[in-house]
Design a protein around this motif. Structure first.
Motif, PDB file in Angstrom:
ATOM      1  N   THR A   1       0.852  -1.174   0.000  1.00  0.00           N
ATOM      2  CA  THR A   1       0.000   0.000   0.000  1.00  0.00           C
ATOM      3  C   THR A   1       0.891   1.229   0.000  1.00  0.00           C
ATOM      4  OG1 THR A   1      -0.113   0.084   2.421  1.00  0.00           O
ATOM      5  CG2 THR A   1      -1.838  -1.173   1.288  1.00  0.00           C
ATOM      6  N   GLY A   2       0.323   2.351  -0.318  1.00  0.00           N
ATOM      7  CA  GLY A   2       1.082   3.594  -0.293  1.00  0.00           C
ATOM      8  C   GLY A   2       1.769   3.896  -1.609  1.00  0.00           C
ATOM      9  N   PRO A   3       2.690   4.855  -1.589  1.00  0.00           N
ATOM     10  CA  PRO A   3       3.318   5.312  -2.829  1.00  0.00           C
ATOM     11  C   PRO A   3       4.176   4.258  -3.519  1.00  0.00           C
ATOM     12  CG  PRO A   3       3.997   6.695  -0.959  1.00  0.00           C
ATOM     13  CD  PRO A   3       3.093   5.639  -0.442  1.00  0.00           C
TER      14      PRO A   3
ATOM     15  N   SER B   1       3.480   1.022  -3.659  1.00  0.00           N
ATOM     16  CA  SER B   1       2.700  -0.206  -3.816  1.00  0.00           C
ATOM     17  C   SER B   1       2.897  -0.861  -5.176  1.00  0.00           C
ATOM     18  CB  SER B   1       1.220   0.067  -3.581  1.00  0.00           C
ATOM     19  OG  SER B   1       0.710   0.935  -4.577  1.00  0.00           O
ATOM     20  N   ALA B   2       3.157  -0.084  -6.213  1.00  0.00           N
ATOM     21  CA  ALA B   2       3.382  -0.679  -7.538  1.00  0.00           C
ATOM     22  C   ALA B   2       4.610  -1.573  -7.512  1.00  0.00           C
ATOM     23  CB  ALA B   2       3.539   0.412  -8.588  1.00  0.00           C
ATOM     24  N   LEU B   3       5.653  -1.134  -6.855  1.00  0.00           N
ATOM     25  CA  LEU B   3       6.863  -1.943  -6.729  1.00  0.00           C
ATOM     26  C   LEU B   3       6.594  -3.183  -5.889  1.00  0.00           C
ATOM     27  CD1 LEU B   3       9.915  -2.292  -7.176  1.00  0.00           C
ATOM     28  CD2 LEU B   3      10.255  -0.933  -5.122  1.00  0.00           C
ATOM     29  N   GLY B   4       5.896  -3.012  -4.784  1.00  0.00           N
ATOM     30  CA  GLY B   4       5.595  -4.140  -3.910  1.00  0.00           C
ATOM     31  C   GLY B   4       4.745  -5.190  -4.591  1.00  0.00           C
ATOM     32  N   HIS B   5       3.758  -4.761  -5.358  1.00  0.00           N
ATOM     33  CA  HIS B   5       2.911  -5.728  -6.075  1.00  0.00           C
ATOM     34  C   HIS B   5       3.706  -6.421  -7.171  1.00  0.00           C
ATOM     35  CE1 HIS B   5      -0.912  -5.190  -4.102  1.00  0.00           C
ATOM     36  NE2 HIS B   5      -0.714  -3.868  -4.111  1.00  0.00           N
TER      37      HIS B   5
END
Length: 69
Positions: free
Chosen positions: A43-45, A47-51
């Motif tokens: 989640t948060g800014p 989140s694209a990297l984390g997903h």
């Protein structure tokens, strides 16, 4: 002051790693399922990297499981 906090954090992390290593080696049973943890922002800014990391890990393990089965 920051150095003192860093040293304290480092001691805590080392103790946690040691405790988890002891706990992992003290178990003599074999599990059918191996659980793997991940530390990523979902989640948060960022989140694209984390997903992206999560998707990559899931696809890798799916390919490994397919090769073993």
């Amino acid at each position: 002051m920051k150095v003192r906090h860093f040293r304290r954090l480092r001691r805590v992390v080392v103790r946690m790693l040691f405790a988890s290593a002891v706990a992992a080696t003290s178990s003599l049973t074999v599990a059918d399922t191996i659980k793997v943890g991940m530390s990523a922002a979902l989640t948060g800014p960022a989140s694209a990297l984390g997903h992206g990391v999560k998707t990559g890990i899931e696809s890798y393990f799916a390919s490994v499981n397919a090769a073993v089965a």
